[in-house]
Every structure is written in structure tokens, then in C-alpha cells.
Design an enzyme around this catalytic site. Structure first.
Site, short mmCIF file in Angstrom:
data_model
loop_
_atom_site.label_atom_id
_atom_site.label_comp_id
_atom_site.label_asym_id
_atom_site.label_seq_id
_atom_site.Cartn_x
_atom_site.Cartn_y
_atom_site.Cartn_z
N TYR A 143 0.79 -1.15 -0.14
CA TYR A 143 0.05 -0.03 -0.07
C TYR A 143 0.83 1.14 -0.11
O TYR A 143 1.42 1.52 0.94
CB TYR A 143 -0.89 -0.18 1.21
CG TYR A 143 -2.05 0.99 1.38
CD1 TYR A 143 -2.23 1.83 0.26
CD2 TYR A 143 -2.90 0.93 2.41
CE1 TYR A 143 -3.33 2.74 0.45
CE2 TYR A 143 -3.97 2.07 2.62
CZ TYR A 143 -4.20 2.83 1.45
OH TYR A 143 -5.01 3.87 1.89
N LYS A 171 -1.40 -1.50 -4.13
CA LYS A 171 -2.51 -0.74 -4.05
C LYS A 171 -2.01 0.91 -4.25
O LYS A 171 -1.02 1.20 -3.26
CB LYS A 171 -3.46 -0.47 -2.77
CG LYS A 171 -4.55 0.61 -2.98
CD LYS A 171 -5.47 0.70 -1.59
CE LYS A 171 -5.98 1.77 -1.60
NZ LYS A 171 -7.35 1.76 -0.41
#
Length: 301
Positions: A143, A171
Site C-alpha cells: 500500500y 494499491k
């Protein structure tokens, strides 16, 4: 520079929702509401669900609540729907503990954010992710959200991490489209747009799909962008992306966290949501009315 032409299979599907965590009016975890919300999201087009991320208020839920949420949602959606559990913290040991607990609770993968506050250098960032991937046994989604953590996963670090067999996806909230394309061209990492305005642009250059906060509100609408592109109707895909702009901006760029705006709107739609936990505060009536208007215009379009 070497490049790869292979398109990796989506490890968690294409259309993922960064699901809110519903709470009761008194602020307790609402597992029944979470199950109903998860079922609706999957029914309306989400391939998978990301729990206990930024949108899921992970900083203010306990370790036990995070595990309970995974178990409840797994029960609701069955075994075929990928569940990715947010386990990232500022502490590597704690992150490993959460990753192991997520696996026991039924998660299919873990979302691991860059350690925040301490702002580690890149070699420490890399070691953090490797340690979690080695320990968890589940596929890891990195992330990259420096706007919140204060630390990038630099492209060169990402390239090295891509060689780890346990690191499967990213992500991407880096807002560095060039850096993202550099990694896409040289690895088989599955890249998910973490910012709704990048859903179509990232998909068009080889991204895998998205992990979306706004998908809590309009899951079928956002999925239709990917479906149109896959069908070869790029003009329609662009039009659908553009039509979502007002709601995306109202939800994600109005000076409030997406959790606040999404919960405000879901509450007006009689969907499971409830309050946000402090230090977050609820949206004002004026903001909620503006969100509702933008939502209605998109649904009518």
C-alpha cells in the site's frame, strides 16, 4: 531495461471495494451490518473486498475487531470472494502478528502500508515488507500512500520487492504515474488504482483494476468502467470515468476523509454504516446534502 509483456492474472479480482467498517449507534462493531454491506457489494459487482484499510478505520479498531470482521465477512460472502485484510502498522512485529491473525480468520491476502510516523529509509521499508511477506504465508498487497504515511515506496524499491514470491500486488496512491508505469513495464506486480480518478488511466496502461472507497456507494458504476474497456469500447469507458468525477471529487477531495463522506451518504441511504470513531467527526448536514445530490445526479445519468 528489460520489459515484460505478460499480463498477470488478477490475484484478488479486478474490482475491489475498500469497505467501510460499520459501527452501531453507540460506536461498537456492527458485524451484522458488515455482513449485509459485504453481500450487497459483491452482488452489485465487486470481485473482492479490502477490510480494515484506511476507509475501514483501521487505526481505531482493535486487533480482535479486525479478526472478527474478517470472519464475519467471510461467512457472508463465501469462500469464492477474495478478502484482503489491512494489517499495516508502524511496528513490524505488530504487523506480522496481524497478518498471522488475518490468515487464521480467513483472509486471502494482506494489505500492508508503508510504516508511518518513523519515516524509515528505503532499505528499512524494503526489509519491513520482506519480513511481513516471509512470515504471513498470504499474498501481500503493498500500500503506497505517501500522502498519509510520509514515506514513498520508491520505484527502485518496488522493483526489488517484486522479486519476492509473496508480494503480489500494489494499491497505488502514489500519484506518480511515471513511476508506476516504470514498475509495470518491468514486473508482473498487479497494480490496483487506489485513487478513483486513476481507475481508467491505470487500467489502460496495464493495471489490474482498483481498490475503491467510492465503490461502497456505486460498485456497479465503477465496475462498468473496466467492463467497457475490456469490451473494446474505450469511448464508453472514458465517458463512464468522466461521469463519476463529481461524486469522486465530492467524496474524496472535499477536505474530509473518504470514510467520513461515505458513511454520511450511506446513512442517508439506510445502508449499514453508523458513526465514525474519534478523532474523526461526522460530516455536516450541508456536506451530506451535497453528497446526496451528487450521488443522485450520477445515478440518474
Amino acid at each position: 531495461m528489460t520489459t515484460t509483456t505478460a499480463t498477470p492474472a488478477p490475484p484478488f479480482g479486478r474490482a475491489l471495494c475498500a469497505m467501510i467498517t460499520p459501527f452501531t449507534a453507540s460506536g461498537e462493531l456492527d458485524l451484522d451490518g458488515a455482513q449485509r454491506l459485504a453481500d450487497r457489494l459483491v452482488t452489485e459487482g465487486c470481485d473482492g473486498l479490502v477490510l480494515s484499510g484506511t476507509t475501514g478505520e483501521s487505526p481505531t479498531t482493535t486487533d480482535a475487531e479486525k479478526s472478527a470482521l474478517v470472519r464475519a465477512v467471510r461467512e457472508a460472502v463465501g469462500e469464492s470472494v477474495p478478502i484482503v485484510a489491512g494489517v499495516g502498522t508502524a511496528d513490524t512485529r505488530h504487523t506480522v502478528e496481524l497478518a498471522l491473525a488475518a490468515g487464521k480468520a480467513g483472509a486471502d491476502g494482506v494489505l500492508v502500508v508503508t510504516p508511518y510516523y518513523s519515516r524509515p529509509p528505503q532499505d528499512a521499508v524494503e526489509e519491513h515488507f520482506r519480513t511481513v511477506a516471509d512470515a504471513s504465508g498470504l499474498p501481500v498487497m503493498l500500500y503506497d500512500i505517501p500522502g498519509r504515511t510520509g514515506t514513498r515506496i520508491e520505484p527502485e524499491t518496488m522493483l526489488r520487492l517484486a522479486a519476492h514470491p509473496g508480494i503480489a500486488a500494489v494499491k497505488d496512491c502514489s500519484y506518480d504515474f511515471l513511476g508506476t508505469q516504470k514498475v509495470l513495464a518491468r514486473t508482473e506486480l498487479a497494480y490496483y488504482a487506489g485513487c478513483e480518478e486513476h481507475i481508467l488511466p491505470l487500467y489502460a496502461v496495464g493495471g489490474t483494476g482498483y481498490v475503491s472507497t467510492v465503490a461502497n456507494l456505486v460498485p456497479r458504476r465503477l465496475r462498468s468502467i473496466l467492463d467497457a474497456f475490456d469490451a473494446g469500447d474505450t469511448a464508453r469507458a472514458a465517458r463512464l470515468q468522466q461521469q463519476a468525477t463529481e461524486l469522486v471529487e465530492s467524496t474524496m477531495s472535499a477536505g474530509l476523509p473518504g470514510t467520513v463522506t461515505v458513511k454520511a451518504l450511506l446513512n442517508t441511504l439506510s445502508q449499514p454504516a453508523g458513526p465514525v470513531r474519534p478523532p474523526l467527526l461526522p460530516a455536516t448536514h450541508e456536506t451530506t446534502a451535497e453528497l446526496r445530490a451528487a450521488y443522485k445526479r450520477l445515478r440518474a445519468g
